[in-house]
Design a protein around this motif. Structure first.
Motif, PDB file in Angstrom:
ATOM      1  N   ILE A   1      10.914 -12.967   2.601  1.00  0.00           N
ATOM      2  CA  ILE A   1      11.122 -11.538   2.374  1.00  0.00           C
ATOM      3  C   ILE A   1      12.619 -11.275   2.409  1.00  0.00           C
ATOM      4  CG2 ILE A   1      10.852 -11.029   4.838  1.00  0.00           C
ATOM      5  CD1 ILE A   1       9.802  -8.267   4.054  1.00  0.00           C
ATOM      6  N   SER A   2      13.036 -10.374   1.524  1.00  0.00           N
ATOM      7  CA  SER A   2      14.424  -9.930   1.499  1.00  0.00           C
ATOM      8  C   SER A   2      14.409  -8.408   1.441  1.00  0.00           C
ATOM      9  CB  SER A   2      15.141 -10.509   0.285  1.00  0.00           C
ATOM     10  OG  SER A   2      16.447  -9.991   0.198  1.00  0.00           O
ATOM     11  N   GLU A   3      15.221  -7.791   2.283  1.00  0.00           N
ATOM     12  CA  GLU A   3      15.273  -6.334   2.325  1.00  0.00           C
ATOM     13  C   GLU A   3      16.668  -5.883   1.928  1.00  0.00           C
ATOM     14  OE1 GLU A   3      14.543  -2.805   5.610  1.00  0.00           O
ATOM     15  OE2 GLU A   3      13.565  -4.732   5.857  1.00  0.00           O
TER      16      GLU A   3
ATOM     17  N   THR B   1      11.794  -7.525  -1.481  1.00  0.00           N
ATOM     18  CA  THR B   1      11.478  -8.606  -2.413  1.00  0.00           C
ATOM     19  C   THR B   1      10.753  -9.702  -1.643  1.00  0.00           C
ATOM     20  OG1 THR B   1      13.445  -8.141  -3.737  1.00  0.00           O
ATOM     21  CG2 THR B   1      12.417 -10.296  -4.026  1.00  0.00           C
ATOM     22  N   TYR B   2       9.562 -10.036  -2.124  1.00  0.00           N
ATOM     23  CA  TYR B   2       8.818 -11.186  -1.614  1.00  0.00           C
ATOM     24  C   TYR B   2       8.928 -12.288  -2.653  1.00  0.00           C
ATOM     25  CZ  TYR B   2       6.772  -8.332   2.044  1.00  0.00           C
ATOM     26  OH  TYR B   2       6.597  -7.529   3.145  1.00  0.00           O
ATOM     27  N   ASP B   3       9.174 -13.517  -2.185  1.00  0.00           N
ATOM     28  CA  ASP B   3       9.407 -14.609  -3.124  1.00  0.00           C
ATOM     29  C   ASP B   3       9.022 -15.933  -2.480  1.00  0.00           C
ATOM     30  OD1 ASP B   3      10.181 -15.910  -5.419  1.00  0.00           O
ATOM     31  OD2 ASP B   3      12.315 -15.493  -5.197  1.00  0.00           O
ATOM     32  N   LEU B   4       8.817 -16.923  -3.333  1.00  0.00           N
ATOM     33  CA  LEU B   4       8.604 -18.296  -2.890  1.00  0.00           C
ATOM     34  C   LEU B   4       9.918 -19.029  -3.071  1.00  0.00           C
ATOM     35  CD1 LEU B   4       6.739 -20.601  -1.978  1.00  0.00           C
ATOM     36  CD2 LEU B   4       6.199 -20.990  -4.386  1.00  0.00           C
ATOM     37  N   ILE B   5      10.548 -19.382  -1.960  1.00  0.00           N
ATOM     38  CA  ILE B   5      11.807 -20.127  -2.007  1.00  0.00           C
ATOM     39  C   ILE B   5      11.550 -21.480  -1.364  1.00  0.00           C
ATOM     40  CG2 ILE B   5      14.204 -20.225  -1.233  1.00  0.00           C
ATOM     41  CD1 ILE B   5      14.267 -17.192  -1.340  1.00  0.00           C
TER      42      ILE B   5
ATOM     43  N   LEU C   1       8.053 -10.598  -6.233  1.00  0.00           N
ATOM     44  CA  LEU C   1       7.600  -9.206  -6.287  1.00  0.00           C
ATOM     45  C   LEU C   1       8.660  -8.335  -5.632  1.00  0.00           C
ATOM     46  CD1 LEU C   1       5.332  -7.069  -6.793  1.00  0.00           C
ATOM     47  CD2 LEU C   1       4.586  -7.535  -4.443  1.00  0.00           C
ATOM     48  N   SER C   2       9.143  -7.339  -6.366  1.00  0.00           N
ATOM     49  CA  SER C   2      10.136  -6.396  -5.843  1.00  0.00           C
ATOM     50  C   SER C   2       9.575  -4.986  -5.940  1.00  0.00           C
ATOM     51  CB  SER C   2      11.437  -6.477  -6.639  1.00  0.00           C
ATOM     52  OG  SER C   2      11.996  -7.768  -6.533  1.00  0.00           O
ATOM     53  N   PHE C   3       9.883  -4.173  -4.936  1.00  0.00           N
ATOM     54  CA  PHE C   3       9.434  -2.776  -4.933  1.00  0.00           C
ATOM     55  C   PHE C   3      10.199  -2.010  -3.873  1.00  0.00           C
ATOM     56  CE2 PHE C   3       6.745  -5.167  -2.080  1.00  0.00           C
ATOM     57  CZ  PHE C   3       6.595  -4.361  -0.971  1.00  0.00           C
ATOM     58  N   GLU C   4       9.976  -0.706  -3.870  1.00  0.00           N
ATOM     59  CA  GLU C   4      10.583   0.165  -2.869  1.00  0.00           C
ATOM     60  C   GLU C   4       9.503   0.502  -1.836  1.00  0.00           C
ATOM     61  OE1 GLU C   4      12.278   4.696  -2.662  1.00  0.00           O
ATOM     62  OE2 GLU C   4      12.646   3.551  -4.502  1.00  0.00           O
TER      63      GLU C   4
ATOM     64  N   ARG D   1       0.817  -1.220   0.000  1.00  0.00           N
ATOM     65  CA  ARG D   1       0.000   0.000   0.000  1.00  0.00           C
ATOM     66  C   ARG D   1       0.848   1.266   0.000  1.00  0.00           C
ATOM     67  NH1 ARG D   1      -3.080  -2.964   3.899  1.00  0.00           N
ATOM     68  NH2 ARG D   1      -4.859  -3.877   2.842  1.00  0.00           N
ATOM     69  N   THR D   2       1.990   1.230   0.667  1.00  0.00           N
ATOM     70  CA  THR D   2       2.839   2.416   0.764  1.00  0.00           C
ATOM     71  C   THR D   2       4.069   2.324  -0.136  1.00  0.00           C
ATOM     72  OG1 THR D   2       3.999   1.495   2.675  1.00  0.00           O
ATOM     73  CG2 THR D   2       2.102   2.917   3.112  1.00  0.00           C
ATOM     74  N   GLY D   3       4.151   1.276  -0.958  1.00  0.00           N
ATOM     75  CA  GLY D   3       5.316   1.082  -1.812  1.00  0.00           C
ATOM     76  C   GLY D   3       5.159   1.721  -3.172  1.00  0.00           C
ATOM     77  N   LYS D   4       6.239   1.608  -3.961  1.00  0.00           N
ATOM     78  CA  LYS D   4       6.229   2.137  -5.333  1.00  0.00           C
ATOM     79  C   LYS D   4       7.245   1.373  -6.162  1.00  0.00           C
ATOM     80  CE  LYS D   4       9.304   5.893  -4.006  1.00  0.00           C
ATOM     81  NZ  LYS D   4       9.472   7.330  -3.878  1.00  0.00           N
ATOM     82  N   SER D   5       7.200   1.571  -7.468  1.00  0.00           N
ATOM     83  CA  SER D   5       8.128   0.940  -8.427  1.00  0.00           C
ATOM     84  C   SER D   5       8.058  -0.583  -8.344  1.00  0.00           C
ATOM     85  CB  SER D   5       9.565   1.413  -8.192  1.00  0.00           C
ATOM     86  OG  SER D   5       9.649   2.819  -8.278  1.00  0.00           O
TER      87      SER D   5
END
Length: 170
Positions: free
Chosen positions: A103-105, A93-97, A82-85, A69-73
């Motif tokens: 989540i990766s920051e 980055t949210y991912d299925l591993i 899914l990657s965003f700022e 909701r507060t992210g962009k790009s």
């Protein structure tokens, strides 16, 4: 009088046949009752595992939705990434591993956000941009996820969850 005493002097009790029949009937009723109780326990365990998996996944999706909701790009690669700022300026980055939602920051090592007892079967993100010309609607992210309890065998193959999150900053 002697005759009366002889009739009342008999010993009363159960015969061997009566005992065998009563023990058999008791055994059959006990077996049916125990089987029903064991089945009820198994069903309860499966229901609790499904509720736990659903609850844990809902909490993870809510965490993702707050940041979206507060992210962009936003960018999606490979459907499950899914990657965003975010609002703080960090790259998320949210991912299925494997079988876990992670989540990766800022390119740090990925951390699991689903519990160990939750098996994530699939995850997909889809970005829906402006579909109506001349109207400036914000992007929407569609999240599809399928989960199941890890260690419990159930007749339910997946708990399928879908949600759409609208961004605020684009």
């Amino acid at each position: 009088m002697d005759n009366f005493l002889l009739k009342n002097d008999r010993k009363f009790g159960f015969t061997l046949v009566e005992l065998i029949v009563s023990v058999g009937v008791f055994s059959v009723i006990s077996t049916i009752a125990i089987g029903g109780f064991i089945n009820a326990l198994r069903t309860h365990r499966q229901a609790m595992a499904l509720m736990t998996a659903n609850s844990n996944t809902s909490a993870a999706i809510e965490q993702i939705a707050r940041e979206i909701r507060t992210g962009k790009s936003f960018t999606v690669s490979g459907q499950s990434n899914l990657s965003f700022e975010n609002a703080a300026g960090n790259n998320i980055t949210y991912d299925l591993i494997g079988d876990s939602l992670t989540i990766s920051e800022n390119n740090d090592p990925a951390q699991k956000i689903t519990d160990e007892n939750v098996l994530v079967k699939y995850l997909s993100f889809r970005i829906i941009n402006n579909i109506i010309p001349l109207v400036n609607y914000p992007s929407r992210i569609v999240i599809n996820i399928g989960v199941a309890p890890r260690d419990i065998k159930t007749s339910v193959k997946n708990i399928d969850i879908q949600t759409v999150v609208s961004t605020r900053n684009e």
